[in-house]
Design a protein around this motif. Structure first.
Motif, PDB file in Angstrom:
ATOM      1  N   ILE A 180       0.832  -1.199   0.000  1.00  0.00           N
ATOM      2  CA  ILE A 180       0.000   0.000   0.000  1.00  0.00           C
ATOM      3  C   ILE A 180       0.869   1.253   0.000  1.00  0.00           C
ATOM      4  N   PHE A 181       1.997   1.212   0.699  1.00  0.00           N
ATOM      5  CA  PHE A 181       2.898   2.359   0.709  1.00  0.00           C
ATOM      6  C   PHE A 181       3.435   2.631  -0.697  1.00  0.00           C
ATOM      7  N   VAL A 182       3.836   1.581  -1.392  1.00  0.00           N
ATOM      8  CA  VAL A 182       4.330   1.743  -2.767  1.00  0.00           C
ATOM      9  C   VAL A 182       3.236   2.330  -3.656  1.00  0.00           C
ATOM     10  N   LEU A 245      -4.379   8.594  10.768  1.00  0.00           N
ATOM     11  CA  LEU A 245      -5.470   9.207  10.011  1.00  0.00           C
ATOM     12  C   LEU A 245      -5.143  10.650   9.636  1.00  0.00           C
ATOM     13  N   ALA A 246      -4.500  11.363  10.542  1.00  0.00           N
ATOM     14  CA  ALA A 246      -4.114  12.751  10.266  1.00  0.00           C
ATOM     15  C   ALA A 246      -3.170  12.814   9.075  1.00  0.00           C
ATOM     16  N   CYS A 247      -2.250  11.869   8.980  1.00  0.00           N
ATOM     17  CA  CYS A 247      -1.324  11.832   7.841  1.00  0.00           C
ATOM     18  C   CYS A 247      -2.070  11.583   6.541  1.00  0.00           C
ATOM     19  N   PHE A 248      -2.983  10.611   6.535  1.00  0.00           N
ATOM     20  CA  PHE A 248      -3.696  10.269   5.302  1.00  0.00           C
ATOM     21  C   PHE A 248      -4.660  11.382   4.882  1.00  0.00           C
ATOM     22  N   ILE A 249      -5.308  12.002   5.857  1.00  0.00           N
ATOM     23  CA  ILE A 249      -6.213  13.117   5.540  1.00  0.00           C
ATOM     24  C   ILE A 249      -5.414  14.293   4.974  1.00  0.00           C
ATOM     25  N   GLY A 250      -4.223  14.508   5.520  1.00  0.00           N
ATOM     26  CA  GLY A 250      -3.371  15.561   4.994  1.00  0.00           C
ATOM     27  C   GLY A 250      -3.004  15.320   3.544  1.00  0.00           C
ATOM     28  N   ILE A 251      -2.735  14.067   3.198  1.00  0.00           N
ATOM     29  CA  ILE A 251      -2.427  13.721   1.800  1.00  0.00           C
ATOM     30  C   ILE A 251      -3.641  13.973   0.916  1.00  0.00           C
ATOM     31  N   MET A 252      -4.799  13.571   1.385  1.00  0.00           N
ATOM     32  CA  MET A 252      -6.026  13.747   0.607  1.00  0.00           C
ATOM     33  C   MET A 252      -6.320  15.225   0.356  1.00  0.00           C
ATOM     34  N   LEU A 253      -6.142  16.054   1.358  1.00  0.00           N
ATOM     35  CA  LEU A 253      -6.430  17.481   1.201  1.00  0.00           C
ATOM     36  C   LEU A 253      -5.468  18.172   0.253  1.00  0.00           C
ATOM     37  N   MET A 254      -4.249  17.677   0.189  1.00  0.00           N
ATOM     38  CA  MET A 254      -3.255  18.304  -0.685  1.00  0.00           C
ATOM     39  C   MET A 254      -3.256  17.739  -2.102  1.00  0.00           C
ATOM     40  N   ILE A 264      -8.050   7.270  -6.088  1.00  0.00           N
ATOM     41  CA  ILE A 264      -7.262   6.214  -5.457  1.00  0.00           C
ATOM     42  C   ILE A 264      -6.724   6.684  -4.116  1.00  0.00           C
ATOM     43  N   ARG A 265      -6.468   7.961  -3.993  1.00  0.00           N
ATOM     44  CA  ARG A 265      -5.938   8.516  -2.752  1.00  0.00           C
ATOM     45  C   ARG A 265      -6.925   8.345  -1.596  1.00  0.00           C
ATOM     46  N   ILE A 266      -8.204   8.136  -1.911  1.00  0.00           N
ATOM     47  CA  ILE A 266      -9.211   7.873  -0.874  1.00  0.00           C
ATOM     48  C   ILE A 266      -9.313   6.378  -0.590  1.00  0.00           C
ATOM     49  N   PHE A 267      -9.210   5.564  -1.650  1.00  0.00           N
ATOM     50  CA  PHE A 267      -9.327   4.126  -1.477  1.00  0.00           C
ATOM     51  C   PHE A 267      -8.175   3.558  -0.646  1.00  0.00           C
ATOM     52  N   LEU A 268      -6.975   4.088  -0.853  1.00  0.00           N
ATOM     53  CA  LEU A 268      -5.808   3.568  -0.141  1.00  0.00           C
ATOM     54  C   LEU A 268      -5.936   3.722   1.379  1.00  0.00           C
ATOM     55  N   PRO A 269      -6.306   4.902   1.877  1.00  0.00           N
ATOM     56  CA  PRO A 269      -6.501   5.004   3.334  1.00  0.00           C
ATOM     57  C   PRO A 269      -7.599   4.085   3.858  1.00  0.00           C
ATOM     58  N   ILE A 270      -8.638   3.862   3.028  1.00  0.00           N
ATOM     59  CA  ILE A 270      -9.717   2.966   3.461  1.00  0.00           C
ATOM     60  C   ILE A 270      -9.182   1.557   3.687  1.00  0.00           C
ATOM     61  N   VAL A 271      -8.323   1.094   2.775  1.00  0.00           N
ATOM     62  CA  VAL A 271      -7.728  -0.240   2.926  1.00  0.00           C
ATOM     63  C   VAL A 271      -6.842  -0.294   4.167  1.00  0.00           C
ATOM     64  N   LEU A 272      -6.077   0.768   4.390  1.00  0.00           N
ATOM     65  CA  LEU A 272      -5.191   0.805   5.554  1.00  0.00           C
ATOM     66  C   LEU A 272      -5.984   0.759   6.864  1.00  0.00           C
TER      67      LEU A 272
END
Length: 423
Positions: A180-182, A245-254, A264-272
């Motif tokens: 998932i990181f890759v 979650l704060a890290c993933f939300i930060g990625i999504m907002l940017m 995909i940027r939303i699906f990846l955090p959901i899987v995590l």
């Protein structure tokens, strides 16, 4: 012509047909999306196959588990070998007549009485490492203990870990995080290379590294579940979830939505997050591991809730029970509670503790314990500190009563009671 505030200027420019038609390939997005769904399918299949099918039944008992050393007990309870787990062997051997604990001239010594018999590999490694001769060992000199021996002893215990744990679970969890990181990094690069946001790209990759690194620590929190208090365990777990979650939300907002058509940027955090919540429901222990864990948790529970009169009755039935159980209480993290329960209960002094004077022994151990606790956190030094603490507890438990009423048990008040609570 001058333009005043509030006025507008309109420019008309004819453009050729198709000027705003920008070619865009969705191959990368489609491939990544397919791989993501394959990852979800693998997650579901693995969960169905390795989900927890057996409950761990606590067997409440008040005796040392048969066929299990304190070091192995410490490993089963939290999947980790610490200096405490290894040092508990000192009292374990003493209770079996292999070593003797001595106090001479304000120093604590451990003397080998005979060689180990029918011992396990990790016991032999530690025993042979510290007893290089028949002369008593000054515990203060053990600070030079080679840390590599500590690692070697740990590896010896973990070598048979398959008997107690199912290693596929942690391996799968970490491999899934890497995958998932890759995918995260590739998605971030794909988005920001097109939008030319190189600074955002580096920042989002950094957030992805931190977020995945936090989730990587989840097994380390889960493994102490049976040793820590429930409140402390859930506090750590909730903080871990919030930070990740704060890290993933930060990625999504940017992220730029128009460069990420499939989100995909939303699906990846959901899987995590799905992985975070499903991990505790995997089958972590084998049948033998579940049996031993149930007995160890039952022993810990009994130590914490048993009434003093019941313990006193059991000690009368088996005078060596206190000393047999103590090293296991130590690795379970309840040795202080255990010793507190025995205050005022007459105990038979063991033959393997030799002291000139109870008061001098108490003061010597207290000062030594304070000084050794300030040593570094290297494996060897941590082990030495733990050894001294263990020796201190057992020595005080059997000698400090002489300062009080002299009945052979713990003193519930005065210098004896206060001294015991220091450790």
């Amino acid at each position: 012509m001058a333009l005043y505030y509030g006025e507008a200027l309109t420019i008309y420019q004819p453009l050729e047909q198709g000027y705003f038609n920008i070619s865009r390939s969705y191959t990368f997005d489609i491939v990544l999306l397919v791989l993501l769904f394959l990852l979800i399918i693998i997650l579901v299949v693995f969960f169905v196959k390795h989900r927890r099918k057996h409950d761990i039944i606590d067997v409440v008992e008040f005796k040392a588990p048969d066929g299990l050393t304190p070091t192995e007990a410490g490993y089963i309870i939290d999947k980790t070998i610490t200096g405490d787990d290894i040092s508990a062997l000192i009292v374990y051997w003493a209770s079996k007549g292999y070593v003797e604990i001595q106090e001479k001239e304000k120093k604590i010594y451990v003397k080998k009485l005979k060689d180990l018999e029918n011992a396990k590999e990790h016991e032999k490694l530690f025993f042979n490492a510290i007893f290089t001769s028949d002369q008593p060992i000054d515990t203060s000199a053990l600070k030079s203990f080679n840390p590599l021996f500590g690692q070697k002893i740990s590896n010896s215990v973990k070598k048979d870990g398959k008997k107690y744990f199912t290693p596929a679970v942690d391996r799968y969890y970490h491999m899934t995080l890497i995958a998932i990181f890759v995918a995260f990094v590739l998605t971030i690069i794909r988005i920001d290379l097109q939008s030319l946001n190189y600074l955002f790209m580096l920042l989002k990759i950094l957030l992805a590294v931190v977020g995945v690194a936090l989730l990587w620590r989840l097994p380390n929190i889960e493994k102490y579940k049976h040793k820590q208090k429930t409140g402390k365990f859930w506090t750590k777990k909730i903080i871990l979830l919030i930070l990740s979650l704060a890290c993933f939300i930060g990625i999504m907002l940017m992220s730029e939505a128009y460069c990420d058509p499939f989100l995909i940027r939303i699906f990846l955090p959901i899987v995590l997050i799905a992985l975070f919540f499903t991990y505790p429901y995997f089958e972590q222990y084998t049948q033998k591991g579940r049996e031993y864990l149930g007995r160890l948790r039952g022993l810990k529970q009994y130590i914490e809730v048993a009434e003093k009169d019941m313990m006193e009755a059991m000690v009368k039935e088996n005078p060596t029970l206190f000393y047999d159980v103590l090293p296991y209480a130590y690795v379970l993290g309840v040795s202080d509670v255990y010793m507190k329960k025995f205050e005022g209960i007459p105990l038979q002094s063991p033959t393997w503790i030799v002291a000139d004077n109870a008061l001098s022994l108490y003061m010597t151990i207290y000062l030594m314990n304070r000084s050794m606790a300030t040593l570094g956190v290297m494996v060897g030094r941590t082990m030495v500190s733990a050894i001294v603490k263990e020796v201190a507890k057992i020595a005080v438990a059997t000698t400090i009563s002489n300062i009080g009423d002299g009945d052979g048990g713990f003193s519930g008040g005065g210098a004896g009671g206060a001294g015991i609570r220091r450790f």
